[in-house]
Design an enzyme around this catalytic site. Structure first.
Site, PDB file in Angstrom:
ATOM      1  N   ASP A   1       8.915  15.799  10.624  1.00 26.18           N
ATOM      2  CA  ASP A   1       8.616  15.438   9.237  1.00 26.18           C
ATOM      3  C   ASP A   1       7.113  15.513   8.984  1.00 26.18           C
ATOM      4  O   ASP A   1       6.503  14.584   8.444  1.00 26.18           O
ATOM      5  CB  ASP A   1       9.146  14.034   8.919  1.00 26.18           C
ATOM      6  CG  ASP A   1       9.260  13.775   7.418  1.00 26.18           C
ATOM      7  OD1 ASP A   1       9.276  14.756   6.638  1.00 26.18           O
ATOM      8  OD2 ASP A   1       9.341  12.601   7.028  1.00 26.18           O
TER       9      ASP A   1
ATOM     10  N   PHE B   1      12.015   4.453   4.749  1.00 25.12           N
ATOM     11  CA  PHE B   1      12.322   3.323   5.615  1.00 25.12           C
ATOM     12  C   PHE B   1      12.118   1.997   4.873  1.00 25.12           C
ATOM     13  O   PHE B   1      12.923   1.069   5.001  1.00 25.12           O
ATOM     14  CB  PHE B   1      11.436   3.360   6.858  1.00 25.12           C
ATOM     15  CG  PHE B   1      11.777   2.338   7.901  1.00 25.12           C
ATOM     16  CD1 PHE B   1      12.807   2.557   8.804  1.00 25.12           C
ATOM     17  CD2 PHE B   1      11.068   1.147   7.977  1.00 25.12           C
ATOM     18  CE1 PHE B   1      13.116   1.613   9.777  1.00 25.12           C
ATOM     19  CE2 PHE B   1      11.369   0.190   8.940  1.00 25.12           C
ATOM     20  CZ  PHE B   1      12.400   0.422   9.839  1.00 25.12           C
TER      21      PHE B   1
ATOM     22  N   LYS C   1       8.921  -0.620   2.565  1.00 21.56           N
ATOM     23  CA  LYS C   1       7.596  -0.841   2.005  1.00 21.56           C
ATOM     24  C   LYS C   1       6.558  -1.004   3.121  1.00 21.56           C
ATOM     25  O   LYS C   1       6.865  -1.498   4.205  1.00 21.56           O
ATOM     26  CB  LYS C   1       7.594  -2.094   1.122  1.00 21.56           C
ATOM     27  CG  LYS C   1       8.462  -1.971  -0.127  1.00 21.56           C
ATOM     28  CD  LYS C   1       8.381  -3.243  -0.979  1.00 21.56           C
ATOM     29  CE  LYS C   1       9.186  -3.095  -2.268  1.00 21.56           C
ATOM     30  NZ  LYS C   1       9.099  -4.318  -3.114  1.00 21.56           N
ATOM     31  N   VAL C   2       5.324  -0.595   2.812  1.00 21.99           N
ATOM     32  CA  VAL C   2       4.220  -0.719   3.752  1.00 21.99           C
ATOM     33  C   VAL C   2       3.177  -1.667   3.161  1.00 21.99           C
ATOM     34  O   VAL C   2       2.746  -1.492   2.014  1.00 21.99           O
ATOM     35  CB  VAL C   2       3.570   0.644   4.053  1.00 21.99           C
ATOM     36  CG1 VAL C   2       2.465   0.493   5.089  1.00 21.99           C
ATOM     37  CG2 VAL C   2       4.622   1.639   4.543  1.00 21.99           C
TER      38      VAL C   2
ATOM     39  N   LYS D   1       5.162  -1.809   8.289  1.00 23.08           N
ATOM     40  CA  LYS D   1       6.239  -1.049   7.638  1.00 23.08           C
ATOM     41  C   LYS D   1       7.535  -1.837   7.796  1.00 23.08           C
ATOM     42  O   LYS D   1       8.074  -1.962   8.899  1.00 23.08           O
ATOM     43  CB  LYS D   1       6.361   0.351   8.255  1.00 23.08           C
ATOM     44  CG  LYS D   1       7.372   1.234   7.536  1.00 23.08           C
ATOM     45  CD  LYS D   1       7.184   2.705   7.867  1.00 23.08           C
ATOM     46  CE  LYS D   1       7.530   3.043   9.292  1.00 23.08           C
ATOM     47  NZ  LYS D   1       7.504   4.502   9.543  1.00 23.08           N
TER      48      LYS D   1
ATOM     49  N   ILE E   1       0.808  -1.218   0.000  1.00 24.35           N
ATOM     50  CA  ILE E   1       0.000   0.000   0.000  1.00 24.35           C
ATOM     51  C   ILE E   1       0.842   1.269   0.000  1.00 24.35           C
ATOM     52  O   ILE E   1       0.300   2.375  -0.112  1.00 24.35           O
ATOM     53  CB  ILE E   1      -0.963   0.028   1.195  1.00 24.35           C
ATOM     54  CG1 ILE E   1      -0.211  -0.113   2.526  1.00 24.35           C
ATOM     55  CG2 ILE E   1      -2.026  -1.053   1.050  1.00 24.35           C
ATOM     56  CD1 ILE E   1      -1.109   0.031   3.750  1.00 24.35           C
ATOM     57  N   GLY E   2       2.155   1.141   0.094  1.00 28.45           N
ATOM     58  CA  GLY E   2       2.989   2.335   0.078  1.00 28.45           C
ATOM     59  C   GLY E   2       4.469   2.004   0.167  1.00 28.45           C
ATOM     60  O   GLY E   2       4.847   0.899   0.546  1.00 28.45           O
ATOM     61  N   VAL E   3       5.284   2.993  -0.199  1.00 22.56           N
ATOM     62  CA  VAL E   3       6.739   2.853  -0.126  1.00 22.56           C
ATOM     63  C   VAL E   3       7.310   4.165   0.396  1.00 22.56           C
ATOM     64  O   VAL E   3       6.933   5.246  -0.078  1.00 22.56           O
ATOM     65  CB  VAL E   3       7.349   2.523  -1.503  1.00 22.56           C
ATOM     66  CG1 VAL E   3       8.865   2.378  -1.376  1.00 22.56           C
ATOM     67  CG2 VAL E   3       6.749   1.259  -2.089  1.00 22.56           C
ATOM     68  N   GLY E   4       8.187   4.075   1.389  1.00 18.54           N
ATOM     69  CA  GLY E   4       8.829   5.268   1.930  1.00 18.54           C
ATOM     70  C   GLY E   4      10.318   5.086   2.071  1.00 18.54           C
ATOM     71  O   GLY E   4      10.881   4.091   1.593  1.00 18.54           O
TER      72      GLY E   4
END
Length: 323
Positions: A164, A52, A54-55, A69, A47-50
């Protein structure tokens, strides 16, 4: 915090065997349970990548919906950020902060486990991949801003600087309640009367307080500046930085407000539904957050009060047009 099968522990470790360095209790979840929850981290659950990692979304054995995460090996963030996230969310609990369920540190993994937020992050809802969904009303947007401000106000009263603040770090649950997330680079003020921390600059382009960038002095007002950028994202449904032209939303919005033309950059899907008094209060508040000097910015408590008042000024429209 924790699930009905989590095991309490007083330490976490990383690849360097940093066991017994974390002075707090938390809950460890077995890696095999997280594999099961995500079908071995199948990309279908991504559902996401940041920065840190992948989520993933998943469901634990007890039926709890979670977001995981998982640190990627090449991430510049590591054990310190992992530990900071757990420390802060172990000691801070608030309706507008995301809840940490637990963590996993087996097999050199660093995985953080949170409550799953059904409506994703604020950025996607404003101008991202979720635009196929119904447009959020002005009242919804105000409520989201108020919720995020309450979360940040609580953090500041707890001597925590988020560091942040951005729209991707504001998550929305099934009822569109805002939850602040991502505390890996947050800082805690060790002294009660301390005004700033001297530290290297970290944050996200488009949101970093220019005074903090120049002086390397982090303050609570650095979060206020970043939140001011978020306020204009909410109002205009535009990203903090235009990738095609590298235009700063903060600078553009402030200049537009000074010229008395703020309504010209409001999200066209809601501009006709905003009461002028509400828009004026919201715009003035956002501009004050973006003052070049931190001394001229309001506290997060003041921002919260002004946002609540902006919603109050919108209420006659709600009463006249309940739909």
């Amino acid at each position: 915090m924790g699930t009905n099968y989590s095991k309490p522990t007083t330490s976490i470790n990383d690849a360097s065997n940093l066991r017994n360095r974390v002075p707090f209790e938390s809950f460890r979840v077995p890696f095999v349970d997280l594999q099961e929850a995500t079908n071995n981290f199948d990309d279908k659950f991504l559902i996401g990548v940041g920065i840190f990692g992948k989520v993933y979304r998943g469901v634990l054995r007890d039926g709890t919906k979670v977001a995981l995460k998982r640190r990627k090996p090449e991430s510049p963030q590591g054990f310190e950020e992992f530990r900071t996230e757990i420390e802060i969310l172990s000691h801070c609990s608030h309706p507008h902060l995301v809840s940490l369920i637990g963590y996993c540190d087996e097999r050199n993994e660093m995985i953080l486990i949170y409550d799953y937020m059904e409506n994703g992050n604020l950025s996607k809802r404003l101008y991202g991949s979720d635009l196929c969904l119904p447009t959020m009303s002005w009242e919804q947007r105000l409520e989201i801003c108020i919720g995020a401000a309450r979360g940040l106000h609580y953090l500041h009263n707890s001597a925590v600087i988020h560091r942040d603040v951005k729209s991707t770090n504001i998550l929305l649950d099934e009822n569109f309640v805002a939850k602040i997330t991502d505390f890996g680079i947050s800082k805690t003020m060790p002294e009660f009367d301390q005004t700033h921390l001297s530290t290297m600059v970290q944050g996200s382009i488009g949101y970093i307080d220019p005074e903090y960038f120049i002086r390397r002095q982090l303050t609570k007002k650095s979060d206020v500046y970043s939140f001011g950028v978020v306020l204009f994202e909410v109002l205009c449904a535009r990203p903090a930085i235009s990738r095609s032209h590298m235009i700063s939303l903060a600078e553009w919005a402030v200049e537009t407000q000074k010229m008395g033309q703020l309504e010209q950059i409001v999200d066209p899907t809601i501009v006709a539904k905003i009461r002028p008094e509400s828009l004026r209060m919201f715009g003035e508040t956002a501009v004050k957050c973006l003052a070049s000097s931190s001394e001229n910015r309001p506290s997060m408590g003041d921002v919260l009060w002004k946002l609540e008042y902006a919603l109050h000024l919108q209420e006659p429209i709600i009463q006249d047009n309940p739909e």
